[in-house]
Design an enzyme around this catalytic site. Structure first.
Site: not given
Ligand code: ZN
Length: 274
Positions: A2-3, A155
């Site tokens: 499940p997301e 990043r």
């Protein structure tokens, strides 16, 4: 697995069904893997509490609990459920047969039961007693544009990897990372810290859009996930790139490409994404 949108749908469905109910007793099965807190801790924390709210944090379902008798509003307890790969939370009547792989049953004062069922046992149950659970990173649906931009500042990792980094944003999985990068027109391998403000603003908007669309789709099928008679399986958003390798891009007809980034299958349109 499940997301975020599925977990949101499940949490909303549970909130609608059990908010205000009181947990009278807790039964825990013999398997220890699903228990991140000890069985004794979980049973002691849950029994006798009122479910004030059920909500989603990242990919966790969080039950905010209050002591029935206590006036001390500062005392917070939470029951935290991670569904793992195959976990389900079901609201049942006690007559309904407990499916195999039921690891926890909370008996509610309304006469119903809340059951945690998980055949593969990657799901996790835990409780917090004092420090409230806030999740590891920022919440993708409520993070401000400024915070969103700051997350990726300097990043050097690819933007796709940064999107999946749960310490930056929690709850974004592989499908929604690929789909939001497509909608924002950004290649998954681009260095996160090198994206322009305009690109990050587009990505932020696309991520929220794709998650909200999926949550909206889930709204109509919520009973499939929380009611015992519901069927298995999660709803699916119409994917534009995810698992469409070799198929024509829905915008420009260029075949969708796939490569592996950080161990995850990554899908993109070489023409629409720059
Ligand atoms: Zn395209």
């Amino acid at each position: 697995m499940p997301e975020l949108p599925e977990v949101e749908t499940i949490a909303r469905g549970l909130d609608k069904r059990v908010r205000g109910d009181v947990i009278e007793a807790v039964w825990l099965g013999k398997h220890r893997e699903p228990l991140k807190s000890s069985a004794r801790e979980i049973a002691a924390a849950l029994a006798g509490t009122r479910i004030a709210q059920v909500r989603r944090i990242g990919k966790h379902i969080v039950f905010d609990l209050e002591l029935k008798a206590s006036r001390n509003r500062k005392e917070s307890r939470q029951w935290i459920v991670h569904l793992g790969m195959t976990g389900r939370m079901l609201v049942c009547s006690p007559e309904e047969e407990s499916p195999k792989h039921t690891h926890a049953i909370a008996t509610l004062s309304s006469g119903r039961e809340l059951r945690f069922v998980d055949p593969r046992r990657f799901g996790r149950l835990s409780v917090t007693m004092e420090q409230a659970f806030t999740g590891p990173g920022s919440e993708p649906l409520t993070v401000t544009p400024e915070e969103f931009v700051r997350l990726f500042h300097g990043r050097k990792t690819p933007i796709k990897a940064a999107l999946l980094n749960q310490k930056l944003l929690h709850g974004v999985g592989n499908i929604y990372a690929d789909e939001s990068l497509f909608r924002a027109g950004i290649r998954p391998r681009r260095q996160a810290g090198r994206l322009t403000r305009a690109e990050l603003d587009r990505l932020h908007a696309a991520l929220k859009e794709v998650l909200r669309e999926a949550i909206k789709l889930g709204g109509s099928s919520v009973s499939d996930y929380v009611d015992a008679e519901g069927r298995e399986g999660f709803f699916q958003l119409q994917h534009r790139v995810y698992l469409r390798t070799g198929k024509p891009c829905l915008v420009c007809k260029t075949p969708i490409k796939r490569f592996v980034l950080g161990g995850r299958g990554t899908h993109y349109c070489p023409k629409c994404q720059r």
